[in-house]
Design a protein around this motif. Structure first.
Motif, short mmCIF file in Angstrom:
data_model
loop_
_atom_site.label_atom_id
_atom_site.label_comp_id
_atom_site.label_asym_id
_atom_site.label_seq_id
_atom_site.Cartn_x
_atom_site.Cartn_y
_atom_site.Cartn_z
N ARG A 353 0.84 -1.20 0.00
CA ARG A 353 0.00 0.00 0.00
C ARG A 353 0.88 1.26 0.00
O ARG A 353 1.80 1.40 0.81
CB ARG A 353 -0.90 0.02 1.23
CG ARG A 353 -1.76 1.29 1.28
CD ARG A 353 -2.47 1.44 2.60
NE ARG A 353 -3.71 0.65 2.61
CZ ARG A 353 -4.41 0.42 3.72
NH1 ARG A 353 -3.98 0.90 4.87
NH2 ARG A 353 -5.50 -0.29 3.65
N CYS A 354 0.55 2.16 -0.93
CA CYS A 354 1.29 3.44 -1.02
C CYS A 354 1.10 4.23 0.27
O CYS A 354 -0.03 4.42 0.72
CB CYS A 354 0.77 4.24 -2.21
SG CYS A 354 1.45 5.91 -2.27
N ALA A 355 2.21 4.68 0.84
CA ALA A 355 2.14 5.43 2.09
C ALA A 355 1.60 6.84 1.85
O ALA A 355 1.12 7.50 2.77
CB ALA A 355 3.51 5.50 2.74
N ALA A 356 1.67 7.31 0.60
CA ALA A 356 1.23 8.68 0.31
C ALA A 356 -0.26 8.74 0.00
O ALA A 356 -0.95 9.64 0.46
CB ALA A 356 2.04 9.24 -0.85
N CYS A 357 -0.77 7.79 -0.80
CA CYS A 357 -2.17 7.91 -1.24
C CYS A 357 -3.01 6.69 -0.91
O CYS A 357 -4.22 6.71 -1.08
CB CYS A 357 -2.24 8.19 -2.74
SG CYS A 357 -1.89 6.74 -3.76
N GLY A 358 -2.40 5.61 -0.44
CA GLY A 358 -3.18 4.44 -0.05
C GLY A 358 -3.49 3.49 -1.20
O GLY A 358 -4.21 2.51 -1.00
N HIS A 367 7.07 3.58 -8.60
CA HIS A 367 6.37 4.79 -9.01
C HIS A 367 4.89 4.51 -8.83
O HIS A 367 4.33 3.67 -9.54
CB HIS A 367 6.69 5.08 -10.49
CG HIS A 367 6.19 6.39 -10.97
ND1 HIS A 367 6.01 6.69 -12.29
CD2 HIS A 367 5.84 7.50 -10.30
CE1 HIS A 367 5.57 7.92 -12.42
NE2 HIS A 367 5.46 8.43 -11.22
N CYS A 368 4.25 5.18 -7.88
CA CYS A 368 2.86 4.85 -7.54
C CYS A 368 1.92 5.17 -8.70
O CYS A 368 1.88 6.31 -9.17
CB CYS A 368 2.42 5.61 -6.29
SG CYS A 368 0.68 5.33 -5.92
N PRO A 369 1.13 4.18 -9.16
CA PRO A 369 0.18 4.45 -10.24
C PRO A 369 -0.96 5.36 -9.77
O PRO A 369 -1.66 5.95 -10.58
CB PRO A 369 -0.38 3.07 -10.60
CG PRO A 369 0.40 2.08 -9.81
CD PRO A 369 1.04 2.81 -8.67
N GLY A 370 -1.15 5.45 -8.45
CA GLY A 370 -2.24 6.27 -7.91
C GLY A 370 -1.88 7.73 -7.85
O GLY A 370 -2.54 8.58 -8.44
N CYS A 371 -0.78 8.06 -7.13
CA CYS A 371 -0.45 9.46 -6.89
C CYS A 371 0.80 9.90 -7.64
O CYS A 371 1.22 11.05 -7.51
CB CYS A 371 -0.28 9.71 -5.38
SG CYS A 371 1.15 8.87 -4.68
N GLN A 372 1.40 9.01 -8.43
CA GLN A 372 2.59 9.33 -9.22
C GLN A 372 3.81 9.64 -8.34
O GLN A 372 4.79 10.20 -8.81
CB GLN A 372 2.35 10.51 -10.17
CG GLN A 372 1.09 10.41 -11.02
CD GLN A 372 1.12 9.23 -11.97
OE1 GLN A 372 2.13 8.99 -12.62
NE2 GLN A 372 0.05 8.46 -12.03
N GLU A 375 8.99 6.03 -4.88
CA GLU A 375 9.43 5.35 -3.65
C GLU A 375 8.49 5.62 -2.48
O GLU A 375 8.92 5.93 -1.39
CB GLU A 375 10.88 5.76 -3.30
CG GLU A 375 11.87 5.37 -4.37
CD GLU A 375 13.32 5.62 -3.98
OE1 GLU A 375 13.64 5.52 -2.80
OE2 GLU A 375 14.13 5.90 -4.89
N THR A 376 7.19 5.51 -2.73
CA THR A 376 6.22 5.77 -1.68
C THR A 376 5.68 4.47 -1.07
O THR A 376 4.93 4.51 -0.11
CB THR A 376 5.03 6.58 -2.22
OG1 THR A 376 4.56 5.95 -3.41
CG2 THR A 376 5.42 8.01 -2.52
N TYR A 377 6.09 3.32 -1.64
CA TYR A 377 5.62 2.04 -1.09
C TYR A 377 6.63 1.49 -0.10
O TYR A 377 7.81 1.35 -0.43
CB TYR A 377 5.45 1.01 -2.21
CG TYR A 377 4.17 1.14 -2.98
CD1 TYR A 377 3.07 0.38 -2.66
CD2 TYR A 377 4.08 2.05 -4.03
CE1 TYR A 377 1.88 0.51 -3.37
CE2 TYR A 377 2.90 2.19 -4.74
CZ TYR A 377 1.81 1.41 -4.40
OH TYR A 377 0.65 1.55 -5.10
ZN ZN Z 1 0.45 6.75 -4.13
#
Ligand code: ZN
Length: 390
Positions: A353-358, A367-372, A375-377
């Motif tokens: 789960r992405c720590a920035a956007c969930g 590279h989070c596909p949700g919030c772009q 290294e947020t995971y």
């Molecule tokens: Zn994210």
């Protein structure tokens, strides 16, 4: 006495004349102001509609206000932003272009309109036009903002060379540190080169990634992947194990691969000793999996899984205990049923789960596909994370 009487007559007359004059004056000015007074009233009405989330009525009111007073620059901005927010990009573009076409527009307002126009294009997905519009703002008061958006555009278009240059420029402007992001761009570029068979360029990009971020995990994983493809298993292993020296908690991402490499290299005991030590230092379910994969002795595997469950009471650990039962401990059918029950409970808990956007994903993302974000995971699955949090 006569003088006094004359004076008594003149005073009211002068007063009346004065009053009349002031009335005439006021009426003249009033007529001129009537139009202008309509503008603010419509403006406030528009604001009121906006606050009540009645955007259609707000737009009508703003258009009315603009017709009454076409000079009002702020109204143009309010209306343009409203259109953009509603996804009516064509209308937003028209409002802002209309503003830009005015010769008398002061520099500050012109730059602001240019920025708004660039944002319209960006939101509409017209990235090439957005890029041109943002480029025009490079010497304006909005330079940093424009550059940040230009960086986003180069990410979306996967133009990593431009992304690297723009991130470096942002760093020069002291808007923050971009080294980890730059390292990720080099990794993307390296992967592009590698996929196209340009091995020397890929290698150079990888070196640049490590130069930008010497603690980087992804370059080490990429290098290992390519070495393995070439059949250089020793280099692959060395590259993956070096993650332990820079960011040990990320070993989880490479643990199983490390076990497989040790197996292929015929270094089972050496690999087991190394992995067991790491499992103790930075416990993670993936490290347990690596040990279980490498350990040839069923009784020892069972002990290891049970020991892990005792210190990490997660469903993931329980699943491993069920998968590696002590010989003769459970009837096989019962073991299968228990595994099924744990699998059901785990279904949504095995994701990252992405720590920035969930944003949740089965696969690990740099590279989070949700919030772009980059290294947020965290390198741990949800089930393990909830254990760490409790
Ligand atoms: Zn994210």
């Amino acid at each position: 006495m006569e003088f006094d009487l004359w004076w008594l007559l003149v005073l009211p007359l002068m007063f009346a004349l004065g009053w009349l004059a002031s009335r005439v004056d006021l009426r003249q000015v009033g007529k001129e102001r009537a139009l202008r007074r309509d503008a603010p009233q419509a403006y406030y009405r528009g604001l009121n509609h906006l606050l009540n989330e009645q955007q259609d009525k707000a737009i009508d009111a703003f258009i009315e206000a603009m017709t009454a007073d076409p000079d009002t620059v702020d109204l143009h901005f309010a209306l343009g932003n409203l259109f953009r927010r509603r996804g009516e990009y064509e209308r937003a573009v028209r409002v802002h272009q209309n503003l830009l076409s005015r010769a008398d527009l002061p520099r500050e307002a012109r730059e602001r309109a240019q920025l708004a126009l660039a944002q319209d294009f960006f939101k509409a997905g017209l990235l090439d036009r957005a890029e041109t519009a943002y480029e025009d703002l490079r010497r304006s008061a909005y330079a940093s903002q424009a550059l940040t958006s230009l960086l986003q555009i180069s990410e979306r278009t996967q133009d990593w060379h431009k992304a690297i240059a723009r991130a470096a420029e942002l760093e020069l402007r002291a808007t923050g540190t971009y080294q980890r992001q730059i390292a990720q761009y080099w990794c993307e570029l390296a992967a592009q080169h590698q996929a196209a068979g340009r091995e020397a360029e890929a290698q150079q990009a990888l070196d640049a990634a490590l130069q930008a971020s010497p603690q980087g995990v992804r370059p080490r994983m990429l290098r290992a992947q390519w070495a393995q493809q070439r059949g250089d298993l020793a280099l692959a292993l060395q590259s993956l194990e070096s993650i332990d020296l820079v960011q040990p908690e990320f070993l989880a991402l490479a643990a199983v691969q490390i076990a497989q490499l040790r197996q292929q290299l015929g270094q089972v005991q050496e690999g087991l000793a190394w992995l067991r030590q790491r499992l103790e230092q930075t416990p993670a379910i993936d490290l347990l999996d690596a040990v279980l994969l490498l350990d040839p002795d069923p009784a020892s595997r069972a002990r290891c899984a049970q020991g892990y469950l005792q210190s990490h009471r997660s469903l993931l650990a329980l699943k491993r205990v069920l998968e590696h039962p002590a010989p003769g401990a459970v009837v096989p059918e019962v073991a299968t049923a228990m595994q099924g029950a744990v699998d059901n409970a785990l279904r949504s808990r095995q994701r990252y789960r992405c720590a920035a956007c969930g944003f949740e994903a089965r696969q690990y993302f740099w590279h989070c596909p949700g919030c772009q974000g980059w290294e947020t995971y965290p390198p741990r699955r949800l089930e393990e994370l909830s254990l760490l949090g409790s």
